[in-house]
Design a protein around this motif. Structure first.
Motif, mmCIF file in Angstrom:
data_model
loop_
_atom_site.group_PDB
_atom_site.id
_atom_site.type_symbol
_atom_site.label_atom_id
_atom_site.label_comp_id
_atom_site.label_asym_id
_atom_site.label_seq_id
_atom_site.Cartn_x
_atom_site.Cartn_y
_atom_site.Cartn_z
ATOM 1 N N ALA A 158 0.720 -1.260 0.241
ATOM 2 C CA ALA A 158 0.022 -0.011 -0.094
ATOM 3 C C ALA A 158 1.019 1.355 -0.045
ATOM 4 C CB ALA A 158 -0.893 0.045 1.085
ATOM 5 N N HIS A 159 1.974 1.358 0.982
ATOM 6 C CA HIS A 159 2.635 2.471 1.138
ATOM 7 C C HIS A 159 3.722 2.696 -0.248
ATOM 8 C CE1 HIS A 159 1.840 3.432 5.016
ATOM 9 N NE2 HIS A 159 2.342 2.405 5.571
ATOM 10 N N THR A 160 4.102 1.667 -1.056
ATOM 11 C CA THR A 160 4.815 1.649 -1.926
ATOM 12 C C THR A 160 4.405 1.894 -3.314
ATOM 13 O OG1 THR A 160 6.364 0.044 -0.928
ATOM 14 C CG2 THR A 160 6.606 0.618 -3.446
ATOM 15 N N VAL A 161 2.836 1.503 -3.292
ATOM 16 C CA VAL A 161 2.116 1.902 -4.651
ATOM 17 C C VAL A 161 1.792 3.517 -4.689
ATOM 18 C CG1 VAL A 161 -0.081 1.608 -5.600
ATOM 19 C CG2 VAL A 161 1.059 -0.289 -5.026
ATOM 20 N N CYS A 162 1.541 3.994 -3.207
ATOM 21 C CA CYS A 162 0.943 5.204 -3.211
ATOM 22 C C CYS A 162 2.228 6.050 -3.521
ATOM 23 C CB CYS A 162 0.693 5.548 -1.799
ATOM 24 S SG CYS A 162 -0.954 4.943 -1.257
ATOM 25 N N VAL A 197 -2.429 10.388 4.387
ATOM 26 C CA VAL A 197 -3.444 9.544 5.219
ATOM 27 C C VAL A 197 -3.354 7.907 5.030
ATOM 28 C CG1 VAL A 197 -6.115 8.963 4.699
ATOM 29 C CG2 VAL A 197 -5.476 11.116 4.265
ATOM 30 N N THR A 198 -2.434 7.617 4.025
ATOM 31 C CA THR A 198 -2.162 6.084 4.305
ATOM 32 C C THR A 198 -0.911 5.815 5.208
ATOM 33 O OG1 THR A 198 -2.511 5.985 1.768
ATOM 34 C CG2 THR A 198 -1.313 4.220 2.794
ATOM 35 N N VAL A 199 -0.187 6.784 5.169
ATOM 36 C CA VAL A 199 0.898 6.667 6.448
ATOM 37 C C VAL A 199 0.202 6.595 7.745
ATOM 38 C CG1 VAL A 199 2.709 7.451 7.415
ATOM 39 C CG2 VAL A 199 2.684 7.534 5.200
#
Length: 314
Positions: A158-162, A197-199
């Motif tokens: 999730a983090h890397t895609v973002c 927001v993801t972080v």
């Protein structure tokens, strides 16, 4: 943002821990020593648990998994950092940077959840000892280990895609010694709202949820220990958990300081110091903490090395 203000970068420059040239060699030697101890300690723990039949229990399988995570966690960061201490320009390519970020996140997230699983294991062992073999069956602890790594893969993906969607400005100097989320977001000239927001969401889940699991487990553990009448029994129960408490305090304290921040651009320099603890120091300390304070590990090590009980290693 005007087209001339950003570009597609093929490489970054890592600022490192310090800008002072006179500190590069001393720091190289210090961190080389730390990494050597980390590799020997964690790899030794994995091999020892694998070879010692008396350590083939859920608690030590979890410890073996933690040692594997620590070994990989440190290896993702430290070798590149050591190279940067002895090179003039600390260059890292964009693909290499994203790869380092991805695997770093896998192992740091996995460590959070593995520490929570180990706390739950302590809770079952102390609070429900008669049901331990049923509660911690082969299927249960195998699935717990699989879930730990799944959490790591999901969070890292999730983090890397973002991060891959972020447009990087011409300023290509990463104010850190490895490719981490916040220092990379500082280079963005596009909106980082989704990333932040993801972080915040994933960091809260991967730090707060394990921390609450650990806290809840130890509340019940302490209550159970206080009910033990014999001083020897209490001392044995406390010693079972003390190593884990020490490792948890160092890891979660430094990780929470780094990631539970509202802004991605705040306290980066302080974050460098904090991240040294959970990326480099903690992986070195964990095998030392668990081996030096664990009687079963000492006995197994003495047995493997062929030492007589009259002249133990520890």
């Amino acid at each position: 943002m005007a087209a001339g203000n950003y570009t597609t970068l093929s490489e970054f420059i890592l600022a490192g821990l310090t800008y002072k040239p006179e500190l590069q060699l001393p720091l190289f030697l210090v961190f080389l020593g730390i990494y050597t101890v980390t590799v020997v300690g964690n790899l030794g723990m994995v091999i020892l648990i694998g070879l010692s039949s008396n350590l083939h229990t859920p608690m030590y399988y979890f410890l073996s998994s933690l040692s594997f995570i620590d070994l990989c966690h440190s290896t993702v960061i430290t070798p590149k950092m050591l190279v940067n201490f002895v090179t003039e320009k600390n260059i890292i390519s964009y693909p290499e940077c994203m790869t380092q970020l991805y695997f770093f996140l896998i192992f740091v997230i996995s460590e959070c959840h593995m520490l929570a699983v180990m706390a739950y294991d302590c809770f079952v062992a102390i609070c429900n000892p008669l049901l331990y073999n049923v509660t911690m069956s082969y299927q249960v602890y195998s699935w717990l280990i699989v879930m730990v790594y799944m959490m790591g893969f999901i969070g890292a993906t999730a983090h890397t895609v973002c991060m891959l969607r972020v447009v990087i400005s011409k300023v290509k100097i990463i104010n850190h010694y490895f490719c981490d989320l916040f220092p990379l977001l500082e280079l963005s000239c596009s909106s980082t709202y989704i990333n932040e927001v993801t972080v915040l969401c994933f960091s809260a889940f991967n730090i707060v949820v394990p921390a609450l699991t650990i806290l809840g487990s130890y509340v019940f553990i302490i209550v159970s220990i206080l009910k033990i009448r014999s001083v020897e029994g209490r001392s044995k129960a406390f010693s079972t958990c003390s190593s884990h408490i020490t490792a948890v305090s160092i890891f979660f304290g430094s990780a929470a300081f780094m990631y539970l921040q509202l802004s991605s651009v705040s306290s980066t320099d302080q974050g460098k110091v904090s991240s040294v603890f959970y990326t480099i120091i903690v992986p070195m300390l964990n095998p030392l903490i668990y081996s030096l304070r664990n009687k079963d590990v000492k006995v197994a090590l003495n047995k493997i090395l062929g030492e007589k009980t009259q002249t133990p290693l520890f």
